[in-house]
Design a protein around this motif. Sequence first.
Motif, PDB file in Angstrom:
ATOM      1  N   TRP A 157       0.848  -1.195   0.000  1.00 54.64           N
ATOM      2  CA  TRP A 157       0.000   0.000   0.000  1.00 54.64           C
ATOM      3  C   TRP A 157       0.879   1.239   0.000  1.00 54.64           C
ATOM      4  N   GLY A 158       0.517   2.195  -0.803  1.00 52.61           N
ATOM      5  CA  GLY A 158       1.256   3.452  -0.839  1.00 52.61           C
ATOM      6  C   GLY A 158       0.354   4.611  -1.211  1.00 52.61           C
ATOM      7  N   SER A 159       0.818   5.816  -0.971  1.00 54.01           N
ATOM      8  CA  SER A 159       0.022   7.024  -1.224  1.00 54.01           C
ATOM      9  C   SER A 159       0.338   7.621  -2.589  1.00 54.01           C
ATOM     10  N   ILE A 160      -0.375   8.665  -2.948  1.00 54.75           N
ATOM     11  CA  ILE A 160      -0.214   9.348  -4.236  1.00 54.75           C
ATOM     12  C   ILE A 160       0.228  10.783  -3.979  1.00 54.75           C
ATOM     13  N   CYS A 161       1.236  11.240  -4.680  1.00 51.76           N
ATOM     14  CA  CYS A 161       1.685  12.631  -4.573  1.00 51.76           C
ATOM     15  C   CYS A 161       0.622  13.560  -5.158  1.00 51.76           C
ATOM     16  N   ASP A 162       0.489  14.739  -4.569  1.00 47.67           N
ATOM     17  CA  ASP A 162      -0.583  15.665  -4.973  1.00 47.67           C
ATOM     18  C   ASP A 162      -0.287  16.449  -6.251  1.00 47.67           C
ATOM     19  N   GLY A 187       3.577   4.301   4.517  1.00 48.23           N
ATOM     20  CA  GLY A 187       4.218   3.490   3.480  1.00 48.23           C
ATOM     21  C   GLY A 187       4.992   4.341   2.499  1.00 48.23           C
ATOM     22  N   VAL A 188       5.091   3.865   1.280  1.00 50.63           N
ATOM     23  CA  VAL A 188       5.825   4.583   0.239  1.00 50.63           C
ATOM     24  C   VAL A 188       4.871   5.499  -0.516  1.00 50.63           C
ATOM     25  N   VAL A 189       5.441   6.506  -1.164  1.00 50.40           N
ATOM     26  CA  VAL A 189       4.682   7.334  -2.105  1.00 50.40           C
ATOM     27  C   VAL A 189       4.883   6.714  -3.481  1.00 50.40           C
ATOM     28  N   LEU A 190       3.796   6.217  -4.057  1.00 50.54           N
ATOM     29  CA  LEU A 190       3.917   5.395  -5.262  1.00 50.54           C
ATOM     30  C   LEU A 190       3.893   6.192  -6.557  1.00 50.54           C
ATOM     31  N   PHE A 191       2.924   7.121  -6.688  1.00 46.89           N
ATOM     32  CA  PHE A 191       2.697   7.774  -7.976  1.00 46.89           C
ATOM     33  C   PHE A 191       2.587   9.282  -7.809  1.00 46.89           C
ATOM     34  N   SER A 192       2.780   9.995  -8.897  1.00 49.18           N
ATOM     35  CA  SER A 192       2.552  11.443  -8.958  1.00 49.18           C
ATOM     36  C   SER A 192       2.024  11.791 -10.341  1.00 49.18           C
ATOM     37  N   ASN A 193       1.671  13.056 -10.511  1.00 53.33           N
ATOM     38  CA  ASN A 193       1.174  13.556 -11.798  1.00 53.33           C
ATOM     39  C   ASN A 193       0.025  12.706 -12.343  1.00 53.33           C
ATOM     40  N   THR A 200       9.756  12.419  -9.457  1.00 58.77           N
ATOM     41  CA  THR A 200       9.452  13.757  -8.942  1.00 58.77           C
ATOM     42  C   THR A 200       9.873  13.976  -7.495  1.00 58.77           C
ATOM     43  N   HIS A 201      10.354  12.947  -6.809  1.00 55.15           N
ATOM     44  CA  HIS A 201      10.876  13.097  -5.442  1.00 55.15           C
ATOM     45  C   HIS A 201       9.831  13.733  -4.519  1.00 55.15           C
ATOM     46  N   CYS A 202       8.707  13.099  -4.397  1.00 57.66           N
ATOM     47  CA  CYS A 202       7.610  13.613  -3.574  1.00 57.66           C
ATOM     48  C   CYS A 202       7.590  12.867  -2.240  1.00 57.66           C
ATOM     49  N   ASP A 203       7.328  13.578  -1.120  1.00 59.51           N
ATOM     50  CA  ASP A 203       7.255  12.920   0.181  1.00 59.51           C
ATOM     51  C   ASP A 203       5.831  12.965   0.721  1.00 59.51           C
ATOM     52  N   HIS A 204       5.653  12.444   1.941  1.00 58.92           N
ATOM     53  CA  HIS A 204       4.305  12.301   2.497  1.00 58.92           C
ATOM     54  C   HIS A 204       3.651  13.634   2.873  1.00 58.92           C
ATOM     55  N   SER A 205       4.410  14.714   2.938  1.00 55.20           N
ATOM     56  CA  SER A 205       3.787  16.016   3.208  1.00 55.20           C
ATOM     57  C   SER A 205       2.905  16.456   2.047  1.00 55.20           C
ATOM     58  N   ARG A 206       3.018  15.744   0.924  1.00 56.72           N
ATOM     59  CA  ARG A 206       2.228  16.092  -0.255  1.00 56.72           C
ATOM     60  C   ARG A 206       1.257  14.972  -0.636  1.00 56.72           C
TER      61      ARG A 206
END
Length: 812
Positions: free
Chosen positions: A57-62, A96-102, A123-129
């Motif tokens: 499971w991972g999150s998505i960059c904004d 978890g990890v940040v999986l995707f962006s854009n 894109t080097h995105c972290d969980h703050s986004r």
Amino acid sequence: MSAIHILHYSLIVGTCFVSHYAVAQNNTVGQAPWSVRLMGGIYESEGRVEVFYDNQWGSICDSLWSIEDANVVCRQLNYSGADLALVAGQYDEGQGVVLFSNMECNGMESNLSTCKYDLVDVTHCDHSRDAGAVCTSQGSLRLAGGSVPGEGRVEILGESGDWGTICDDGWDKTDAGVACRQLGYPDALEAIVNVGYPNTQPVFGSGSGPILLDGLDCESEKRHLRDCRVTKQWGIHDCTHGEDAGIKCDMGLTRLVDGDFDDEGRVEVYYGGKWGRICSTNWTIDDAHVACRELGFPLGARNTKIFEGGDGPFLLDDMKCQGVETYLADCESLGWANNQNCDANLNYGAGVVCNDPSAVVRLLSGSSSYEGVVQYRNRSELGLICDPDWSDKEADVTCRQLGYQYGRSEKPVSLGPLSGTIYYLDYHCNGTEEQIGDCVYTVKSNDVQCNHDHIAQVFCGPPIDFDLRMVGSDFTEQGRLEVFLKGEWGYVAAGYYSSIDRDTVCRHLGYAGAFYTYTTEFARSSRPILIDDISCGDNDMKITDCYILELSGPNSTQQERDEVSALCFPYESVANHPVRFRDENGVINRNYGVIEIYHDGIWGPICDSFFYEHEILCSQLGHTDLTMGGTLSNYDGKYTSNGPMWFRLSYCPQYSGSWYDFDRDKIYECRHGPWGKPDPDYCSRDNVATARCVYVDQTDDSRDDYYPDEDVSRQPGLGGWEVFLVAIAVVVPMCLIIGCCYRSRRSQTIIATGTPPATYTSATNATHIDGVSSESTDPSPPYVPPSPAPVESPPTYDSVTAPMTQTDHTNA
């Protein structure tokens, strides 16, 4: 407006933003469907979007996250759609990890895996986004019956899937603010209730569904209306649809922050439930023009500027406006939350100085808001204009810039020594320009100090609505307050006239701030009351900025006792209130004696038997060793002044963080009563304030024991406490005899050694204040210096602070 403004920013992503942003997208052919979930929300219908991909499971960059993406997520979770797409990790940071962006969906996909996206390592995105979503479910809101976006009757989705209304019992702006933010707006402008019920219909019409909520009591930090306290359970009420609640939301999705003036600051935009900055990379005047027009400045921007501060996310980057767009969202850029050029830890962002002609010049220290010293703003620095050839043409342009029909070059303000920034400019206006900045000018050398007579001043006219003036006083900087409205002058009343209201009134008149004073201290005429009540905020500059400005009507109950006055203190750059000492021989000096202060061409003492503001006084007089200052005994009355008793000094906070929240480094800034109206119950000629800034031998004063803080050598003989002890031990008649002899002996000493007090003559028009005859050029405002001027009118600080010789006995 052809589309809902709040959605304008997100819908444009698919056009202008995408046209500029180009990357290698993934190939979605044959992609297995993803499982999605929402985490961290109060309800299961909201939260941080997480995807199960590659066995984790991972999150998505904004980056580029939009309402279309959130719609796909919500439908995948069996909701009808999404209410909001949120950015910047508003549901706590994922573990978890940040999986995707854009992520780029068109909103019609059945699974998020079929949308375009990038892998996050690009894109080097972290969980703050982390991106979030709010899905449509019980408690969702919509607006109905409004004529423009952002306003209407509030309708809420019930558990059964029916839309219902909210009763306006207890409905207020806090409740409305929660509702507007839930709908994706920054805040509420107004909570709408049917005040005329049952005789009138609701502003946005009556609903037809069930009434689902009644007696709401929200706190501002709530995310949803259904999180708020209610006096009745869901669906229980005692209302009709004639009491349906409504709102008007703030449609402004752009704001200015951290500027010194209302027309400048760091540009921040609202998107995805967050205020954020714009990266300053490639920020140009064309971008600034669009931002300023969106903010309500039709002339656009004067220039761009980088403003420090701000910790919000960078929501826009690499703007490429043409300068003609209506909104920043219309401009080409990298897309929402797609920050490529600014590190998130930077403490600055793109800013503007908008073109607001009325904010470039202000009038200071007049007795009305349409006259005074011209204060000019060059970029963000305020200063006075030194122009020996300043004429009616320059005054005419300046007043036109402020919204008046004409202007005259006059001198309504008595100026003394100048301080602060001085612009040495020689203007050559032809009189037809719209702004003083449009006139031809030459920059003059500032090698020679500007004469105060060359400082630009104007008188504008005729008065315009909500102009203010102070009347009923013989002196400037104070008076009963009058307002010009609909062609006539009248008084201003208030239910509770707070210190904040007073400060706003004085700022409107061109002053730095206000003191407290009673209304009845200034004369009045038979004019009507035109304003019944005002209530202002801390940063309001004019009464028209106040959140309560109630005009008087035929049913007004306000009376003379409710009228308000103004007692203002000037900005230091135009203040003309030097101080000085007069010693026991009438010699003017800067070291010790009775304290005199200058106002409207007159030197006079102040009332304070125990003066303790030595540091402020001595510093103002140019002393550097402030430890030598102290009180000065005047029990025998040898320190006198023939000037008018100006006022009683109340207090003078010297340190920031005090109860009064600001520093005072000049005596005229200390809280005091009205000029020329000392407290009759306290102030007499025996109570003039005295002090010293150097050591003074006071051993000849037989009553120096009344001043225990003085650093003087004690003389042998009977002191105050000894006399008190003797009085206890002997009979009352003997005390009276000793007292009479003691007083007689002191009187003989004073007669034998005293020097007649010096007198001060400044002009030919005598006034009588506090029973003392004093001569003044013109005690009623506006003060105009006489010609030729007397020796010390207006004074210079050099004449006050220069070392005095023993032969200097000027009777000033």
